[in-house]
Structure formats: C-alpha cells, structure tokens
Design a protein around this motif. Sequence first.
Motif, PDB file in Angstrom:
ATOM      1  N   ASP A 111       0.980  -1.253  -0.020  1.00 29.34           N
ATOM      2  CA  ASP A 111      -0.108   0.059   0.021  1.00 29.34           C
ATOM      3  C   ASP A 111       0.927   1.116   0.203  1.00 29.34           C
ATOM      4  N   GLY A 112       2.134   0.953   0.059  1.00 30.97           N
ATOM      5  CA  GLY A 112       3.126   2.199   0.033  1.00 30.97           C
ATOM      6  C   GLY A 112       3.654   2.767   1.333  1.00 30.97           C
ATOM      7  N   SER A 113       2.936   2.273   2.369  1.00 28.22           N
ATOM      8  CA  SER A 113       3.547   2.422   3.680  1.00 28.22           C
ATOM      9  C   SER A 113       4.843   1.882   3.750  1.00 28.22           C
ATOM     10  N   ARG A 114       5.435   2.470   4.871  1.00 24.76           N
ATOM     11  CA  ARG A 114       7.203   2.155   4.924  1.00 24.76           C
ATOM     12  C   ARG A 114       7.360   1.640   6.353  1.00 24.76           C
ATOM     13  N   VAL A 115       8.092   0.575   6.493  1.00 21.85           N
ATOM     14  CA  VAL A 115       8.408   0.235   7.953  1.00 21.85           C
ATOM     15  C   VAL A 115       9.847   0.600   8.124  1.00 21.85           C
ATOM     16  N   VAL A 116      10.271   0.987   9.126  1.00 23.07           N
ATOM     17  CA  VAL A 116      11.874   1.360   9.466  1.00 23.07           C
ATOM     18  C   VAL A 116      11.999   0.700  11.003  1.00 23.07           C
TER      19      VAL A 116
END
Length: 126
Positions: A111-116
């Motif tokens: 969905d375009g979200s990012r995890v760092v």
Amino acid sequence: MGAARTFVSELFADAPFAANAAWITGELATNAIRHSASGRPGGTFTVALCRWPTFGEIHVIDAGGPKEPRLPGRDPVGAAIEEGDDLPESGLGLYGIGALADHYGTYRHRDGSRVVWARLRFDRSG
C-alpha cells in the motif's frame, strides 16, 4: 514523539537497552513526520514493538514518501570535519540509530506505507 518514547520506555523498562530504544523511537517517529506522508494533515504513524528472549525490535510504520531512508555508512560529522565541509544538518539521527542498533532496516508494504525497524539485543557481549 514524546508519547512514542514513553510507550517504548515503559514496555522495555526492564531491558538494558530501554534508554536507547526510547531514543531510537523518537528519531524514527520524527523522521516519519518530517519525511513521509505521515506528517501531512490527518497523517499518522504506528509504533510496534516485538520482544523475544534475546532481543527487542522497534518498528515505525509511516505513510510512505518519495525517498527511502538511508543510514550513513560513516560518521557524517567526522566525514565533514575530515573534508573541511560544514557540519551536516541531517542524517545524524539515522547514523545514531545505526550505531546503537544491532540490526536495522526498512521495507515497504504494497500500500506504499514504509516500515523502518531497529533490533537491540538484551546481551551486548556476544
């Protein structure tokens, strides 16, 4: 960001890395707001913690943005001093995360979200 740091401090209160985990969370939350769509009106980010017997992980999920975070391979302040450049105004937080964490990384969801994320071991001797 204060609420995110407090959340992490409380859940990792008995861990030897509690202060480092809180600092890392503050940096990741700040970056989510400054460098992703999470900082737009109505934007949000999520902090998720994972805890295993030998390590803990911090995951900050943001709304995504045009660039991927890159942790510098070398100290940006030391590099600037060596090269006679002005001291950097950004990238210091990510360098600090790289210095404190045992492992770290980033990935995107469909969905375009990012995890760092950053991983900290309970026992730093090994």
